[in-house]
Design an enzyme around this catalytic site. Structure first.
Site, PDB file in Angstrom:
ATOM      1  N   LYS A   1       0.981  -1.121  -0.091  1.00 16.76           N
ATOM      2  CA  LYS A   1      -0.149  -0.069  -0.055  1.00 16.76           C
ATOM      3  C   LYS A   1       0.913   1.211   0.056  1.00 16.76           C
ATOM      4  CE  LYS A   1      -4.180   1.593   2.041  1.00 16.76           C
ATOM      5  NZ  LYS A   1      -5.106   1.696   3.274  1.00 16.76           N
TER       6      LYS A   1
ATOM      7  N   HIS B   1       1.670  -6.087   3.188  1.00 14.38           N
ATOM      8  CA  HIS B   1       0.681  -7.053   3.307  1.00 14.38           C
ATOM      9  C   HIS B   1       1.054  -8.338   2.908  1.00 14.38           C
ATOM     10  CE1 HIS B   1      -2.377  -3.851   4.952  1.00 14.38           C
ATOM     11  NE2 HIS B   1      -1.711  -3.457   4.028  1.00 14.38           N
TER      12      HIS B   1
ATOM     13  N   SER C   1      -1.688  -4.059  16.034  1.00 10.35           N
ATOM     14  CA  SER C   1      -1.929  -3.746  14.588  1.00 10.35           C
ATOM     15  C   SER C   1      -0.997  -2.229  14.056  1.00 10.35           C
ATOM     16  CB  SER C   1      -3.238  -3.802  14.020  1.00 10.35           C
ATOM     17  OG  SER C   1      -4.059  -2.785  14.321  1.00 10.35           O
TER      18      SER C   1
ATOM     19  N   GLY D   1      -6.827  -2.396  15.774  1.00 11.43           N
ATOM     20  CA  GLY D   1      -7.065  -3.692  16.720  1.00 11.43           C
ATOM     21  C   GLY D   1      -5.993  -4.529  17.000  1.00 11.43           C
TER      22      GLY D   1
ATOM     23  N   GLN E   1      -8.919 -13.782   7.176  1.00 13.85           N
ATOM     24  CA  GLN E   1      -7.550 -13.548   6.575  1.00 13.85           C
ATOM     25  C   GLN E   1      -6.799 -14.820   6.541  1.00 13.85           C
ATOM     26  OE1 GLN E   1      -5.802 -10.123   8.417  1.00 13.85           O
ATOM     27  NE2 GLN E   1      -7.386  -9.302   8.496  1.00 13.85           N
TER      28      GLN E   1
ATOM     29  N   ASP F   1      33.783 -32.228   1.079  1.00 16.17           N
ATOM     30  CA  ASP F   1      32.500 -31.536   1.061  1.00 16.17           C
ATOM     31  C   ASP F   1      32.307 -30.562   2.115  1.00 16.17           C
ATOM     32  OD1 ASP F   1      30.964 -33.052  -0.955  1.00 16.17           O
ATOM     33  OD2 ASP F   1      31.153 -34.722   0.594  1.00 16.17           O
TER      34      ASP F   1
ATOM     35  N   LYS G   1      50.821  -6.144 -23.738  1.00 14.08           N
ATOM     36  CA  LYS G   1      50.375  -4.885 -23.730  1.00 14.08           C
ATOM     37  C   LYS G   1      49.556  -4.727 -25.270  1.00 14.08           C
ATOM     38  CE  LYS G   1      51.156   0.022 -22.516  1.00 14.08           C
ATOM     39  NZ  LYS G   1      50.541   0.337 -23.496  1.00 14.08           N
TER      40      LYS G   1
ATOM     41  N   GLU H   1      52.966  -4.616 -28.172  1.00 19.35           N
ATOM     42  CA  GLU H   1      53.196  -2.902 -27.798  1.00 19.35           C
ATOM     43  C   GLU H   1      54.000  -3.214 -26.355  1.00 19.35           C
ATOM     44  OE1 GLU H   1      50.837   1.043 -26.927  1.00 19.35           O
ATOM     45  OE2 GLU H   1      49.864  -0.962 -27.003  1.00 19.35           O
TER      46      GLU H   1
END
Length: 828
Positions: A58, A121, A186, A190, A244, A370, A529, A684
């Site tokens: 949101k 959310h 919350s 609530g 919910q 391992d 180079k 070079e």
């Protein structure tokens, strides 16, 4: 005026932040910068409650108004502009598919907050298989819920204290079901009550149980509680919202901010706090202080759900082994109800205390070691074909294998022939470790093992991913790790220097053959180079950008080099190298490359490609798959580069322009032999690179030394003198070289040009002609001279430099279209 922007680096990723002074909560004056500081500080605590859950956001782009929700909107799909590193999970809806971001790391949380996503959310279930890219290619697999939530929503006339009384009633019922509940105020109205589940029930099953629980509470306390969805019946009562737990519903994530008048937070609490007559919602500063002092009251919830994931993570391990045929520990999948019984007995299958590691010597078809680290209830494992690295200069391949059960850290024995991993396993070393970092692409841990054998005491190892699909990792031993175990520290809003968008390469310091001859070949590597144009190649998926040493984009001039994206075995990379064109001798020819430099028209580039095809010689890697490699030693970076591109092909395979991108080999020998080889092949010169050196962008370092076989200089053209033989050309160019304080006159260059080149240069120079020289020029040089703006850069060879600064016997090599005269600096 554009808003100020800042780039931070979190989890190895660059994130651009803007408008940090913008007020998001007018009632409290809380700025975006303060909000970002909160989410960065709380990330370590919040992320376990969000991990692998589809995040609906949101957002309040203009900040929270007096009305709270005004100007806000919900966003589900991740969107087209999201960074490629954000992990996603996709869900098929009725007529479309959404790719949801997963808040699995601090960088993702900070990026979402930068977009003013104040509320996160999430559902009560997790994804079990997800993707990073491409977005939404297919639906992801969802697990059954690992937690139940009841949302206690106060109706009109009901305060937070009455919600707390109902929360206690719900807790008692849940306790009778064998579930330990935790309350969360919350941050809005609530209270949420969470209870851990064992992951063996579907969302429909959990919703049905939650609904019956709500009805039972209403039946026993009809004057205080209601479970009906009808809003007009809620006055004076607490609505127990059981819905919910539906697979399609979400709840505000614990520790998420809320879009209220002030920056309140969905804050996990203790039951003792809920009994306080002064109970109230908490703002973000109070939550940070509580977590710092008391920890996370909801931590046990994530530990319970992690046991579900542990069993799931061992499914691959179990599928490869038959407990009746192998002496290895093969734990059964935990059945319904067993987790609660085990937890009640305190039997988690793990030792308490510090995290543990084990390194096992495995004589299978091929000897390997391992390497196993405890993480999330399992031993995360890598096979090391070349053993554990003992030299910080030499990284080893690390092949990820399936997670192993914790019991495996004690295993020694012989796996029978015909079984998976057949061979003898012996413990080489074991002990504890302190974790510095654990990301999907990098793990840093300080191991304390046996002092006399094995790793030899305390050592820090870095495991880093070099390739995503299939996953490929390397292991690096950090240099100078002592015996003292470092203490983990709480981290708040880390900021480090990001890799620049336009990278200016590391430069070498001029040296001599005598100095190179004194270098120890064990500490230095010698490369040829190359006679070409320095270029940084950036690969992002299928996109390729080529920039010159000065940062100029030259991608369109070298279309054949776009094939590097198909050659590199990585999704993204930043590579340093040289663009060259081969002459008739097969060696790079700067004059041949001149035919390509500065071209922009598609037709002229196409014509020039036929006569002067280019190739890219890569010699360093700065980043790969989003991991910044600059701090790694030269040898480690080179190993990554060869792994990504492959070594230089054999001569028989190198068919003119068939090979476009390659890694030329480092010289196998000392500096003297390297210089002789360079001269023999018409190259070079030689570059010596310290094997332990990091990559320092835009820095001329003593860790890289260059010895050219002939003297060269980059020069700025400041004028020309007319030619009696060709009035459309010139007799010579007047040049300058950079010195402290500006440019210094360096004489004339008259040879090295063809007649056509002289005429082309004359036409170009005439467009910038000026009345007087741009610098101080001796009187004898002014006669019959035409002066131009000091804008064009070229390169010459010369025999020596006079005390007055003149270049004797200068010969023109070509124009340096990749160099910008305004940024021209001396090349020592």
């Amino acid at each position: 005026m554009a808003a100020a922007q800042h780039t931070v680096r979190i989890d190895g990723r660059s994130i651009r932040l803007s408008n940090l002074d913008k007020v998001l909560y007018p009632a409290s004056g809380t700025t975006k910068g303060e909000v970002l500081g909160y989410v960065s500080a709380i990330a370590e605590t919040m992320i376990p409650h969000c991990r692998d859950r589809a995040a609906t956001r949101k957002r309040w782009p203009d900040g929270v108004g007096e009305n709270g929700d005004a100007g806000s909107f919900f966003q589900k799909d991740i969107g087209e502009d999201a960074p490629s590193w954000v992990a996603t999970g996709s869900i098929d809806h009725r007529d479309h598919r959404n790719a949801y971001p997963l808040v699995n790391d601090e960088s993702t949380l900070v990026w979402l907050t930068q977009l003013a996503a104040l509320e996160i959310h999430v559902p009560q279930w997790r994804f079990t298989s997800t993707s990073s890219s491409p977005r939404g290619k297919g639906p992801s697999t969802r697990s059954d819920p690992d937690r139940m939530v009841l949302d206690l929503d106060p109706g009109p006339g009901v305060d937070l204290r009455q919600c707390a009384r109902v929360a206690v009633l719900a807790r008692d019922i849940l306790a009778g079901m064998g579930l330990d509940a935790v309350p969360v105020t919350s941050g809005s109205k609530g209270i949420h009550v969470y209870a851990p589940l064992d992951g063996t029930q579907t969302s429909e099953d959990v919703s049905a149980v939650a609904r019956e629980l709500a009805r039972a509470l209403e039946k026993d306390h009809p004057d205080e509680i209601i479970s009906s969805m009808k809003r007009d019946l809620r006055r004076g009562k607490v609505f127990v919202d059981w819905s919910q737990n539906n697979a399609n519903k979400t709840t505000i994530a614990p520790y998420s901010l809320r879009g209220r008048a002030r920056p309140m937070v969905a804050a996990p609490r203790t039951w003792r706090e809920l009994a306080s007559p002064h109970l109230r919602h908490l703002d973000f500063r109070e939550v940070l202080d509580r977590v710092e002092r008391r920890g996370d009251p909801l931590a046990d919830l994530t530990r319970s759900s992690s046991s579900v994931r542990t069993s799931e993570r061992l499914e691959l391990y179990r599928s490869k082994r038959d407990a009746k045929r192998t002496p290895e520990p093969v734990p059964e999948a935990v059945r319904r109800g067993e987790r609660q019984e085990r937890a009640a007995r305190g039997d988690t299958g793990d030792d308490a205390g510090a995290s543990v590691f084990v390194i096992q010597r495995h004589e299978a078809r091929r000897l390997h070691f391992d390497f196993r680290l405890e993480h999330d209830g399992v031993l995360v494992s890598w096979a090391l074909p070349k053993g554990v690295p003992t030299d910080p200069k030499q990284n080893h391949l690390a092949v990820p294998t399936e997670d192993h059960p914790m019991e495996y850290r004690h295993f020694e024995g012989t796996i029978p022939k015909g079984e998976y991993g057949a061979g003898t396993v012996r413990i080489w070393d074991s002990g504890t470790f302190v974790l510095e970092k654990w990301r999907d692409d990098e793990v840093i841990a300080t191991l304390t093992g046996t002092a006399a054998t094995g790793i030899g005491g305390t050592r820090t190892y870095v495991l880093f991913r070099t390739q995503l699909d299939p996953p490929q990792w390397m292991i690096h031993l950090k240099a100078d790790t002592g015996s003292a175990t470092p203490r983990p520290t709480r981290r708040r809003a880390p900021v480090s220097a990001p890799l620049p968008t336009a990278v200016h390469p590391m430069l070498a310091t001029r040296s001599s053959a005598a100095e190179l001859d004194r270098l120890d070949a064990d500490d230095w590597s010698f490369e040829m180079k190359w006679d070409g144009m320095r270029a940084i190649v950036t690969i992002d998926g299928g996109d390729v950008t080529i920039t010159s040493r000065s940062g100029r984009d030259v991608t369109e001039s070298y279309p054949e080099l776009l094939a590097v994206a198909d050659t590199v075995g990585a999704d993204s990379a930043v590579i340093d190298g040289e663009i060259v064109a081969l002459g008739t001798s097969g060696a790079p020819s700067f004059s041949k490359l001149q035919e390509r430099m500065g071209l922009t028209g598609a037709r002229e580039i196409a014509r020039a490609r036929r006569s002067a095809p280019t190739r890219y010689l890569a010699f360093d890697v700065l980043a790969i798959n989003g991991t910044n490699c600059r701090a790694l030693p030269y040898e480690a970076r080179r190993e990554l580069l060869i792994d990504a591109l492959g070594p230089e092909p054999d001569a028989a395979e190198d068919q003119a322009d068939a090979v476009v991108v390659s890694v030329p080999p480092a010289f196998d020998g000392d500096a003297g032999a390297a210089l002789r080889a360079s001269e023999q092949f018409g190259l070079e010169g030689v570059i010596a690179k310290r094997r332990s050196s990091p990559y320092r962008t835009a820095t001329r370092s003593q860790d890289w030394l260059k010895v050219p076989l002939f003297e060269t200089a980059e020069v700025v053209v400041i004028g020309w003198r007319e030619s009696e033989a060709d009035p459309t050309g010139f007799a010579s160019l007047l040049i300058a070289v950079p010195e402290a304080g500006g440019l210094q006159y360096a004489g004339r260059v008259a040879s090295g040009f063809t007649a056509a080149e002289r005429r082309r240069a004359r036409r170009r120079l005439e467009t910038s002609e000026r009345r007087d020289p741009a610098i101080d020029v001796p009187g004898d040089a002014r006669r019959e001279a035409h002066w131009v703006a000091p804008e064009s850069v070229g390169e010459v060879t010369y025999r020596e430099r006079t005390p007055e600064g003149r270049l004797r016997h200068a010969v023109w090599r070509g124009w340096r279209h990749d160099r910008d005269a305004s940024e021209f600096v001396a090349d020592p």
